[in-house]
Design a protein around this motif. Structure first.
Motif, PDB file in Angstrom:
ATOM      1  N   ILE A  90       0.855  -1.176   0.000  1.00 58.26           N
ATOM      2  CA  ILE A  90       0.000   0.000   0.000  1.00 58.26           C
ATOM      3  C   ILE A  90       0.893   1.229   0.000  1.00 58.26           C
ATOM      4  CG2 ILE A  90      -1.710   1.329   1.288  1.00 58.26           C
ATOM      5  CD1 ILE A  90      -2.899  -1.141   0.242  1.00 58.26           C
ATOM      6  N   VAL A 109       0.774   5.055   0.650  1.00 64.09           N
ATOM      7  CA  VAL A 109      -0.107   6.060   1.228  1.00 64.09           C
ATOM      8  C   VAL A 109       0.492   7.424   0.995  1.00 64.09           C
ATOM      9  CG1 VAL A 109      -1.204   6.888   3.316  1.00 64.09           C
ATOM     10  CG2 VAL A 109      -0.842   4.453   3.004  1.00 64.09           C
ATOM     11  N   PRO A 137      -2.070  -2.724   4.877  1.00 62.32           N
ATOM     12  CA  PRO A 137      -2.808  -1.481   4.996  1.00 62.32           C
ATOM     13  C   PRO A 137      -2.546  -0.839   6.351  1.00 62.32           C
ATOM     14  CG  PRO A 137      -4.207  -3.226   4.151  1.00 62.32           C
ATOM     15  CD  PRO A 137      -2.921  -3.871   4.590  1.00 62.32           C
ATOM     16  N   HIS A 195      -3.316   5.483  10.100  1.00 57.85           N
ATOM     17  CA  HIS A 195      -4.029   5.978   8.926  1.00 57.85           C
ATOM     18  C   HIS A 195      -4.031   7.503   8.942  1.00 57.85           C
ATOM     19  CE1 HIS A 195      -6.947   5.692   5.634  1.00 57.85           C
ATOM     20  NE2 HIS A 195      -7.580   6.703   6.208  1.00 57.85           N
ATOM     21  N   TYR A 215     -12.125   0.966   6.393  1.00 55.48           N
ATOM     22  CA  TYR A 215     -12.604   0.991   5.009  1.00 55.48           C
ATOM     23  C   TYR A 215     -11.435   0.780   4.036  1.00 55.48           C
ATOM     24  CZ  TYR A 215     -14.820   2.637   0.704  1.00 55.48           C
ATOM     25  OH  TYR A 215     -15.290   2.740  -0.580  1.00 55.48           O
ATOM     26  N   ALA A 216     -10.314   1.482   4.281  1.00 54.32           N
ATOM     27  CA  ALA A 216      -9.151   1.345   3.414  1.00 54.32           C
ATOM     28  C   ALA A 216      -8.613  -0.080   3.437  1.00 54.32           C
ATOM     29  CB  ALA A 216      -8.067   2.328   3.843  1.00 54.32           C
ATOM     30  N   ASP A 217      -8.617  -0.690   4.611  1.00 54.99           N
ATOM     31  CA  ASP A 217      -8.148  -2.075   4.755  1.00 54.99           C
ATOM     32  C   ASP A 217      -9.012  -3.018   3.930  1.00 54.99           C
ATOM     33  OD1 ASP A 217      -6.884  -4.343   5.585  1.00 54.99           O
ATOM     34  OD2 ASP A 217      -7.492  -4.200   7.683  1.00 54.99           O
ATOM     35  N   LEU A 249      -2.704   3.346  -2.752  1.00 54.82           N
ATOM     36  CA  LEU A 249      -3.763   4.124  -2.126  1.00 54.82           C
ATOM     37  C   LEU A 249      -3.246   5.503  -1.772  1.00 54.82           C
ATOM     38  CD1 LEU A 249      -6.537   4.432  -0.625  1.00 54.82           C
ATOM     39  CD2 LEU A 249      -5.394   3.468   1.381  1.00 54.82           C
ATOM     40  N   VAL A 282      -4.565   9.200   0.029  1.00 53.19           N
ATOM     41  CA  VAL A 282      -5.604   9.709   0.928  1.00 53.19           C
ATOM     42  C   VAL A 282      -5.520  11.228   0.969  1.00 53.19           C
ATOM     43  CG1 VAL A 282      -6.481   9.712   3.286  1.00 53.19           C
ATOM     44  CG2 VAL A 282      -5.525   7.616   2.330  1.00 53.19           C
ATOM     45  N   MET A 328     -10.188   8.729  -1.272  1.00 48.55           N
ATOM     46  CA  MET A 328      -9.187   7.693  -1.457  1.00 48.55           C
ATOM     47  C   MET A 328      -9.146   7.323  -2.934  1.00 48.55           C
ATOM     48  SD  MET A 328      -9.997   5.218   1.812  1.00 48.55           S
ATOM     49  CE  MET A 328     -10.366   5.926   3.430  1.00 48.55           C
ATOM     50  N   SER A 349     -20.118   5.743   1.732  1.00 55.28           N
ATOM     51  CA  SER A 349     -19.069   5.696   0.712  1.00 55.28           C
ATOM     52  C   SER A 349     -19.663   5.739  -0.685  1.00 55.28           C
ATOM     53  CB  SER A 349     -18.216   4.430   0.867  1.00 55.28           C
ATOM     54  OG  SER A 349     -18.985   3.266   0.634  1.00 55.28           O
ATOM     55  N   HIS A 407     -18.099   4.637  -4.069  1.00 54.52           N
ATOM     56  CA  HIS A 407     -16.954   3.939  -4.664  1.00 54.52           C
ATOM     57  C   HIS A 407     -17.112   3.935  -6.174  1.00 54.52           C
ATOM     58  CE1 HIS A 407     -13.902   0.849  -5.392  1.00 54.52           C
ATOM     59  NE2 HIS A 407     -14.794   0.231  -6.152  1.00 54.52           N
TER      60      HIS A 407
END
Length: 238
Positions: A5, A7, A57, A63, A151-153, A164, A166, A179, A210, A212
């Protein structure tokens, strides 16, 4: 293939050396909420962004907290908040089975079709070139930052390779994040995504909302379509 990941963090993050994990991310101003600046930067990358990589993640404690503002008091029943100006020419109402959940209205890009969902899915939308969007409203006991991290996980779960970024994306004082990134499966098939995630308290409890959006990589129209879908979202408290 090992999953990783990446970030992207705005200035102010404390990062470990390469290969380490994000340990903390503080917004400028010692916790002052940061305005949503994601919609004005081409490609979804903040000009002050830096990057690191981890093998898993980020946990809730690591986070990035961009867009994590104090949870506002529940709005009165029947109130409509976050009304966009001007209103989009075409919108879809996303309503889930939970009678206490907020009802969302989001803009629908030209040439897209829409239909209702089931369970926690309030609406599904389909666009040209295999683009799509899903609106989800789920009750949560988590704080905004913990809910965003979870949610990201889950977003990256099952992908052999993930990236990813953010960015802050509050929605009229509701905590929120944007994201964006790419997910690839074990066969190497890659999907680009852009999500707007918002934490909304109501008199019935807290909800994670969300929007998506996803597309095969390389679709030129995806940036504009995803920006419209994840832009200003009207919220009605039942």
């Amino acid at each position: 293939m090992r999953r990783s990941i990446a970030v992207l963090c705005v200035a102010g993050c404390a990062l470990l050396p390469a290969g380490g994990a994000v340990t903390s991310c503080a917004r400028p101003g010692s916790g002052t909420p940061v305005a949503d600046s994601s919609d004005t930067h081409p490609g979804g990358v903040h000009p002050d962004a830096t990057a690191t990589a981890t093998s898993e993640p980020p946990a809730a404690g690591g986070h990035p907290d961009f867009g994590v503002v104090p949870t506002r008091e529940p709005i009165r029943t029947g109130a409509v908040t976050c009304q966009p100006t001007p209103r989009p020419p075409v919108g879809v109402n996303a309503r889930v089975a939970d009678p206490g959940a907020p009802v969302l209205t989001i803009a629908v890009p030209d040439g897209w079709s829409m239909q209702g969902g089931t369970g926690d899915i309030g609406a599904r939308l389909s666009g040209p070139e295999q683009m799509s969007a899903t609106v989800t409203v789920v009750a949560t006991m988590l704080s905004p930052q913990a809910a965003f991290a979870d949610y990201a996980d889950r977003l990256a779960a099952g992908s052999s390779v993930s990236s990813l970024s953010v960015l802050p994306a509050e929605l009229c004082d509701y905590s929120g994040q944007k994201m964006t990134g790419v997910l690839a499966d074990s066969a190497g098939k890659a999907t680009e995504f852009a999500d707007r995630v918002v934490h909304i308290p109501t008199g019935s409890g807290n909800y994670l909302v969300s929007v998506h959006t996803e597309s095969p990589t390389g679709v030129a129209a995806f940036d504009a379509a995803s920006a419209e879908l994840t832009g200003q979202i009207e919220v009605r408290i039942p």
